[in-house]
Design a protein around this motif. Structure first.
Motif, PDB file in Angstrom:
ATOM      1  N   UNK A 166       0.845  -1.199   0.000  1.00 56.40           N
ATOM      2  CA  UNK A 166       0.000   0.000   0.000  1.00 56.40           C
ATOM      3  C   UNK A 166       0.876   1.243   0.000  1.00 56.40           C
ATOM      4  N   UNK A 167       0.430   2.268  -0.710  1.00 59.62           N
ATOM      5  CA  UNK A 167       1.156   3.531  -0.810  1.00 59.62           C
ATOM      6  C   UNK A 167       0.417   4.628  -0.051  1.00 59.62           C
ATOM      7  N   UNK A 168       1.143   5.335   0.819  1.00 60.19           N
ATOM      8  CA  UNK A 168       0.630   6.524   1.507  1.00 60.19           C
ATOM      9  C   UNK A 168       1.185   7.736   0.769  1.00 60.19           C
ATOM     10  N   UNK A 169       0.309   8.459   0.081  1.00 63.11           N
ATOM     11  CA  UNK A 169       0.727   9.591  -0.757  1.00 63.11           C
ATOM     12  C   UNK A 169       0.742  10.855   0.086  1.00 63.11           C
ATOM     13  N   UNK A 170       1.942  11.345   0.404  1.00 60.53           N
ATOM     14  CA  UNK A 170       2.083  12.512   1.270  1.00 60.53           C
ATOM     15  C   UNK A 170       1.969  12.101   2.718  1.00 60.53           C
ATOM     16  N   UNK A 171       2.950  11.342   3.202  1.00 59.47           N
ATOM     17  CA  UNK A 171       2.810  10.624   4.478  1.00 59.47           C
ATOM     18  C   UNK A 171       3.177  11.435   5.714  1.00 59.47           C
ATOM     19  N   UNK A 172       3.747  12.635   5.572  1.00 65.08           N
ATOM     20  CA  UNK A 172       4.162  13.389   6.752  1.00 65.08           C
ATOM     21  C   UNK A 172       5.196  12.616   7.549  1.00 65.08           C
ATOM     22  N   UNK A 173       5.029  12.569   8.880  1.00 64.63           N
ATOM     23  CA  UNK A 173       5.945  11.784   9.715  1.00 64.63           C
ATOM     24  C   UNK A 173       5.406  10.376   9.958  1.00 64.63           C
ATOM     25  N   UNK A 174       4.355   9.997   9.237  1.00 64.48           N
ATOM     26  CA  UNK A 174       3.939   8.604   9.208  1.00 64.48           C
ATOM     27  C   UNK A 174       2.970   8.143  10.265  1.00 64.48           C
ATOM     28  N   UNK A 175       2.268   9.049  10.943  1.00 60.16           N
ATOM     29  CA  UNK A 175       1.287   8.616  11.926  1.00 60.16           C
ATOM     30  C   UNK A 175       0.204   7.732  11.321  1.00 60.16           C
ATOM     31  N   UNK A 176      -0.494   8.169  10.250  1.00 62.86           N
ATOM     32  CA  UNK A 176      -1.504   7.317   9.618  1.00 62.86           C
ATOM     33  C   UNK A 176      -0.910   6.027   9.054  1.00 62.86           C
ATOM     34  N   UNK A 177       0.285   6.125   8.485  1.00 67.13           N
ATOM     35  CA  UNK A 177       0.935   4.955   7.905  1.00 67.13           C
ATOM     36  C   UNK A 177       1.121   3.851   8.948  1.00 67.13           C
ATOM     37  N   UNK A 178       1.574   4.218  10.128  1.00 71.71           N
ATOM     38  CA  UNK A 178       1.786   3.216  11.176  1.00 71.71           C
ATOM     39  C   UNK A 178       0.454   2.661  11.691  1.00 71.71           C
ATOM     40  N   UNK A 179      -0.538   3.528  11.862  1.00 78.02           N
ATOM     41  CA  UNK A 179      -1.844   3.056  12.319  1.00 78.02           C
ATOM     42  C   UNK A 179      -2.491   2.116  11.304  1.00 78.02           C
ATOM     43  N   UNK A 180      -2.412   2.463  10.024  1.00 77.57           N
ATOM     44  CA  UNK A 180      -3.020   1.645   8.976  1.00 77.57           C
ATOM     45  C   UNK A 180      -2.244   0.349   8.787  1.00 77.57           C
ATOM     46  N   UNK A 181      -0.942   0.371   8.980  1.00 72.37           N
ATOM     47  CA  UNK A 181      -0.140  -0.851   8.918  1.00 72.37           C
ATOM     48  C   UNK A 181      -0.600  -1.832   9.987  1.00 72.37           C
ATOM     49  N   UNK A 182      -0.832  -1.344  11.204  1.00 70.32           N
ATOM     50  CA  UNK A 182      -1.312  -2.214  12.276  1.00 70.32           C
ATOM     51  C   UNK A 182      -2.730  -2.707  11.979  1.00 70.32           C
ATOM     52  N   UNK A 183      -3.561  -1.799  11.468  1.00 71.31           N
ATOM     53  CA  UNK A 183      -4.980  -2.100  11.249  1.00 71.31           C
ATOM     54  C   UNK A 183      -5.181  -3.145  10.158  1.00 71.31           C
ATOM     55  N   UNK A 184      -4.426  -3.047   9.068  1.00 66.76           N
ATOM     56  CA  UNK A 184      -4.632  -3.911   7.910  1.00 66.76           C
ATOM     57  C   UNK A 184      -3.620  -5.047   7.813  1.00 66.76           C
ATOM     58  N   UNK A 185      -2.468  -4.897   8.462  1.00 65.63           N
ATOM     59  CA  UNK A 185      -1.401  -5.876   8.303  1.00 65.63           C
ATOM     60  C   UNK A 185      -0.661  -5.736   6.990  1.00 65.63           C
ATOM     61  N   UNK A 186      -0.974  -4.681   6.217  1.00 65.56           N
ATOM     62  CA  UNK A 186      -0.339  -4.486   4.916  1.00 65.56           C
ATOM     63  C   UNK A 186       1.084  -3.951   5.072  1.00 65.56           C
ATOM     64  N   UNK A 187       1.844  -4.080   4.003  1.00 63.90           N
ATOM     65  CA  UNK A 187       3.162  -3.463   3.900  1.00 63.90           C
ATOM     66  C   UNK A 187       2.946  -2.052   3.328  1.00 63.90           C
ATOM     67  N   UNK A 188       3.299  -1.015   4.093  1.00 65.86           N
ATOM     68  CA  UNK A 188       2.973   0.354   3.702  1.00 65.86           C
ATOM     69  C   UNK A 188       4.238   1.164   3.439  1.00 65.86           C
TER      70      UNK A 188
END
Length: 422
Positions: A166-188
């Motif tokens: 999964x791609x996070x477009x405009x990830x900042x410091x990655x708060x959503x990226x880490x939460x979504x990684x835990x939530x979905x189990x995807x590689x982000x």
């Protein structure tokens, strides 16, 4: 004689206390007020999840590190002056042409303040009754991630977890990226233009023993021309990030290019709504304040984003503005812009948006600059952010601006190359 000694003793009993009764009363009230503030601060520190002392100490320790990590300018003061120059004109042409410099300068300057005052997820969310701010932020992210259909598009399945990329477009410091990684189990993988955010985001990933950069990581790059192969991701999302793009069709076209056929892109966009009137001076002021305070070349209407998504090649699955959702306002739910509306509670960030809080914040930063505890230009940076806060708060109250226009699009099974892609 005893009376005279008593008077003499009272006059000299303490070199720190005034002898006049009226002055003594003022002194005690000031002391009591200071004790009360200290007690409240200690209570917040000890009895709530908030960590005002720790976060402030971290802010102070990172001030100088921030200046050494700047990527666009030699120091904070030069950076904020150049940023303000780009926003000095009502014409967005130069800002669109210089979007890389504009956005990079902005996040060089404000990332530290964002993380200190807001958290690691740089976005808004309304709050349901009894929902905390942190819970609302995570729910907003999980809701968007649920639109990607990752459970239906699993990659190699290891231990029951999806290994979809999964791609996070405009990830900042990655708060959503880490939460979504835990939530979905995807590689982000997250992409951001700003190197300071990349370094900070990857450090935070590695600080989390559950994640690490082997499960989610940030890379430096421009989402207008991303450093990824064609059809390399199973899904993509953007949370209040592609508003920095100077051309929405090209931006969405790049996302289309790197997604596999049948993959889904979901985003929250910053837009002006149907209530915005370009002939209304107050509406124009609000729009300009948001642009200046949030690193935006321009803000377009919801219809522009919708048309651009379809021109980029996506099949539209869903679109709606979440500001019209029922979040239980009558039962205690909170609108998305509430944190930016003035309050006289000194223990909330809303205090800075009243006249006294604005004065105290800027005076405090001026004092820190004079003591060389904060880089010169810090006060101007905070003033710029507060200007954006005023615009966002007014835009929310007037209903002319939304930070959560939801669009969900799918790449056709028979994927075609389109003009917007690289």
């Amino acid at each position: 004689c005893l009376s005279q000694r008593s008077k003499k003793r009272n006059k000299t009993s303490s070199p720190f206390l005034p002898s006049d009764p009226a002055t003594m009363g003022n002194f005690l009230s000031a002391r009591d007020a200071a004790c009360g503030v200290g007690a409240c601060l200690a209570a917040v520190q000890l009895l709530t999840p908030a960590d005002p002392i720790g976060t402030t100490l971290r802010l102070m320790s990172q001030f100088r590190k921030q200046e050494r990590a700047l990527t666009c300018n030699s120091d904070v003061n030069a950076g904020i002056d150049e940023y303000n120059r780009l926003h000095s004109s009502d014409d967005a042409t130069e800002r669109n042409e210089s979007y890389q410099s504009l956005v990079n300068s902005y996040y060089d300057l404000v990332t530290l303040f964002y993380e200190w005052g807001w958290g690691q997820s740089f976005h808004f969310a309304y709050r349901h009754p009894h929902e905390t701010f942190a819970e609302s932020i995570r729910r907003h992210e999980y809701y968007l991630a649920s639109k990607l259909g990752l459970s239906e598009r699993r990659g190699s399945n290891v231990g029951g977890e999806s290994k979809a990329k999964v791609l996070d477009v405009g990830c900042g410091v990655g708060g959503p990226m880490r939460n979504i990684c835990r939530f979905t189990g995807a590689d982000v993988t997250g992409i951001t233009l700003n190197q300071y955010q990349v370094d900070r985001g990857n450090a935070l990933c590695n600080d989390d023993p559950q994640l690490g950069t082997e499960r989610c990581r940030s890379v430096q790059g421009d989402f207008m021309k991303m450093p990824f192969e064609d059809s390399s991701f199973d899904g993509a999302y953007a949370i209040e990030a592609t508003c920095h793009a100077p051309d929405r069709v090209k931006c969405y076209g790049e996302i289309y290019r790197v997604l596999k056929p049948g993959s889904i892109f979901a985003c929250y966009e910053w837009c002006m709504t149907d209530k915005y009137d370009p002939e209304n001076a107050e509406h124009r002021r609000v729009k300009k304040q948001i642009e200046e305070g949030d690193g935006l070349p321009d803000i377009c209407h919801t219809s522009v984003c919708l048309k651009a998504l379809q021109e980029a090649g996506f099949e539209l699955l869903e679109e709606r503005d979440l500001i019209y959702d029922d979040y239980g306002a009558k039962q205690g739910g909170k609108p998305w812009m509430l944190p930016l509306l003035p309050s006289w509670n000194p223990f909330t960030q809303r205090f800075q948006f009243n006249w006294l809080g604005y004065f105290l914040t800027n005076t405090s930063l001026w004092f820190l600059e004079m003591l060389w505890l904060a880089p010169k230009g810090t006060r101007k940076t905070q003033a710029m952010l507060q200007t954006g806060g005023f615009g966002l708060g007014d835009g929310g109250k007037l209903g002319i601006f939304t930070p959560m226009y939801l669009m969900v699009g799918r790449v056709p099974a028979e994927k075609k190359k389109i003009n917007g892609a690289k």
